[in-house]
Design an enzyme around this catalytic site. Structure first.
Site, PDB file in Angstrom:
ATOM      1  N   LYS A  83       6.787   3.446  83.379  1.00  0.00           N
ATOM      2  CA  LYS A  83       7.828   3.005  82.451  1.00  0.00           C
ATOM      3  C   LYS A  83       8.795   2.095  83.201  1.00  0.00           C
ATOM      4  CE  LYS A  83      10.364   5.530  78.866  1.00  0.00           C
ATOM      5  NZ  LYS A  83      11.010   6.827  78.628  1.00  0.00           N
TER       6      LYS A  83
HETATM    7  C1  E4P Z   1      12.260   7.245  75.415  1.00  0.00           C
HETATM    8  O1  E4P Z   1      11.250   7.183  76.066  1.00  0.00           O
HETATM    9  C2  E4P Z   1      13.526   7.788  75.894  1.00  0.00           C
HETATM   10  O2  E4P Z   1      13.230   8.742  76.881  1.00  0.00           O
HETATM   11  C3  E4P Z   1      14.335   8.517  74.842  1.00  0.00           C
HETATM   12  O3  E4P Z   1      13.675   8.537  73.596  1.00  0.00           O
HETATM   13  C4  E4P Z   1      15.773   8.151  74.788  1.00  0.00           C
HETATM   14  O4  E4P Z   1      16.400   8.916  73.808  1.00  0.00           O
HETATM   15  P1  E4P Z   1      17.980   9.160  73.749  1.00  0.00           P
HETATM   16  O5  E4P Z   1      18.620   7.974  73.116  1.00  0.00           O
HETATM   17  O6  E4P Z   1      18.122  10.384  72.895  1.00  0.00           O
HETATM   18  O7  E4P Z   1      18.437   9.388  75.159  1.00  0.00           O
END
Ligand code: E4P
Length: 223
Positions: A83
């Site tokens: 990622k």
């Molecule tokens: C996606 O891969 C992220 O880890 C995640 O969905 C972020 O979510 P949040 O806005 O609740 O931190």
């Protein structure tokens, strides 16, 4: 639509995986930090429990660091998706890793333009953060619709999947599925809410109470 769990919590991962609900996992540095301990142990364990794609995020912000970390992360398993953030260096790393056959998830996507560019760089997944858009008064789901509409035009050549991230409640999941998003990644609390319905609970209590009535007259009865 595939369901990923958005967590580094091993207990939740095991719980939902045992129900056959998980196609993959997404993590990020904040989720790792929430669990504490050495993230290496969690990464190793998650990639063993889950057969599907497990997104593990780099923390370097420049290209060569991302490549180095991405390759190290891949050592946890063949199912690791690296990622990277939606930045110029992130896209450069996306292109290099993807052309070496290492799948990449480009995260922190907040516009259709960003999604288009990440796809162009070879991303396997683009992660638009819908909840964080809702938080600032923009409709996150509209972004999913827009990206879906654009990607549909190029579906023969563009294989990038839309991974709906920053999901806050079950309605987000229904809406994402209606649009035809490829994947949603859910916090464990959202998946828990999706499982439940008050009428299921009441119905089960009534069934059991009626069964007890029957049994009180015939104690030897068994299913
Ligand atoms: C996606 O891969 C992220 O880890 C995640 O969905 C972020 O979510 P949040 O806005 O609740 O931190």
């Amino acid at each position: 639509m595939k369901i990923f769990l958005d967590t580094a919590n091993l207990e939740s991962i095991r719980k939902f995986n045992d129900m056959g609900l998980l196609d993959g996992i997404t993590t990020n540095p904040s989720l790792m930090s929430k669990e504490g301990g050495n993230p290496k142990d969690a990464m190793e364990e998650i990639t063993k429990i889950i057969r599907g794609d497990v997104s593990l995020e780099v923390v370097s912000t420049e290209y060569s660091g991302m490549i180095e970390e991405g390759k190290r992360l891949r050592q946890y398993g063949e199912n690791v998706v690296v990622k990277v953030p939606m930045t110029p260096d992130g896209l450069k790393a996306c292109k290099s890793l993807s052309s070496e056959g290492i799948p990449v998830n480009v995260t922190l996507i907040f516009s259709a333009n960003q999604a288009l560019l990440a796809a162009k760089s070879g991303a396997k997944y683009v992660s638009p953060f819908i909840g964080r858009l809702d938080d600032i008064g923009q409709n996150g789901m509209e972004l999913i619709k827009e990206i879906k509409e654009i990607f549909e035009h190029y579906k023969d050549t563009l294989k990038t999947q839309i991974l709906v991230a920053s999901v806050r409640h079950p309605l987000h999941v229904i809406d994402a599925a209606k649009i035809g998003a490829d994947v949603v990644t859910l916090p464990p609390a959202v998946l828990d809410k999706m499982l439940q319905h008050p009428l299921t609970k009441i119905g089960l209590e009534n069934f059991l109470a009626d069964w007890d009535k029957l049994k009180s007259g015939n104690p030897d009865i068994k299913i």
